[in-house]
Design an enzyme around this catalytic site. Structure first.
Site, mmCIF file in Angstrom:
data_model
loop_
_atom_site.group_PDB
_atom_site.id
_atom_site.type_symbol
_atom_site.label_atom_id
_atom_site.label_comp_id
_atom_site.label_asym_id
_atom_site.label_seq_id
_atom_site.Cartn_x
_atom_site.Cartn_y
_atom_site.Cartn_z
ATOM 1 N N HIS A 121 0.814 -1.215 0.000
ATOM 2 C CA HIS A 121 0.000 0.000 0.000
ATOM 3 C C HIS A 121 0.849 1.269 0.000
ATOM 4 C CE1 HIS A 121 0.788 0.877 4.308
ATOM 5 N NE2 HIS A 121 0.843 -0.446 4.410
ATOM 6 N N ASP A 122 0.381 2.266 -0.732
ATOM 7 C CA ASP A 122 0.982 3.601 -0.791
ATOM 8 C C ASP A 122 2.363 3.611 -1.429
ATOM 9 O OD1 ASP A 122 -1.110 5.151 0.819
ATOM 10 O OD2 ASP A 122 -0.530 3.613 2.263
ATOM 11 N N GLY A 139 4.704 -1.463 2.570
ATOM 12 C CA GLY A 139 4.012 -0.223 2.287
ATOM 13 C C GLY A 139 4.953 0.970 2.255
#
Length: 258
Positions: A121-122, A139
């Site tokens: 994520h991100d 992430g």
């Protein structure tokens, strides 16, 4: 003849360009957009909100745009954005962002994501990058243009991987990797620069030699990072390639791989 196999499941709200191909048993969820010329293989799951650009190819058993398993994530609306001309091979997993960071995971253009790689994520992947089989990004990882992460490379969260850098097989990266630098090992250690990659991409011999000298200043003279960067002020002003190397070190928040 329809380019979407009748055994695929497409949410009515998904927006697919007219020439997008979708293989059997693939599932494309709500709020997914796929641009022209893209090919989605069989057994692919794409969950929105996700934007996929033009001329991408996604192979079987990949999971694209799924919720992150980050325990902070509580179902907030976050996104995955994928650019153009990417190849995503078998079994790749790419998660959407979290509101605690960018709310978005981003993949640029002309990237090759090989089998069973994971993009957390991100994370932000630039252009022309290669993630070899089983590479895993936690992430909040940034990977700059033309970086190559060899098979089974592991990258800790919040690390930055510089442009044109290279990791060897099985490398465990826990600090930032400056532009052009080659790292190996667990934990990762800097070994050299990716000179062969530079030559393949048309770097001049003068620029390569300037980077070779810059590497020695940072890694071979026993200087602190601040003193090394001061030594490189003049070469950075003369060679844009050295300036990229210097800027990638200045941008480090976790400390650089030494």
């Amino acid at each position: 003849m329809s380019l979407i196999d009748p055994r695929a499941i497409i949410d009515p709200s998904a927006r697919l360009a007219d020439d997008v191909e979708v293989g059997p048993w693939s599932i494309i969820g709500a709020d997914v957009e796929i641009g022209e010329g893209s090919v989605i293989g069989p057994h692919v799951v794409i969950k929105g909100p996700t934007r996929i650009g033009r001329h991408n190819r996604i192979f079987q058993f990949s999971s694209v745009g799924e919720d992150t398993p980050d325990l902070k994530y509580k179902g907030e609306p976050t996104r995955l954005v994928i650019g153009d001309h990417n190849t995503i091979r078998e079994g790749v997993t790419i998660h959407r962002g979290t509101i605690q960071d960018r709310s978005e995971t981003t993949l640029g253009d002309h990237n090759l994501i090989m089998a069973y790689a994971h993009i957390g994520h991100d994370s932000v992947i630039g252009n022309h990058c290669i993630l070899v089989n089983n590479t895993a990004l936690a992430g909040h990882v940034y990977v700059d243009d033309w970086a190559i992460l060899s098979g089974y490379t592991l990258v800790h969260q919040f690390c930055r991987i510089g442009a044109h850098s290279f990791s060897g097989m099985g490398t465990a990266i826990g600090k930032d990797v400056p532009a052009y630098v080659t790292v190996f090992g667990n934990p990762a250690e800097a070994r050299s620069m990716n000179f062969e990659g530079m030559r393949r991409r048309g770097f001049s011999e003068e620029a390569i030699q300037a980077l070779r000298r810059a590497y020695k200043v940072v890694y071979r003279q026993g200087l602190t990072v601040d003193k090394a960067l001061a030594e490189l002020a003049e070469p950075a002003a003369q060679f844009p390639e050295v300036a990229v190397f210097v800027d990638s070190i200045r941008a480090s928040s976790r400390g650089i791989t030494r």
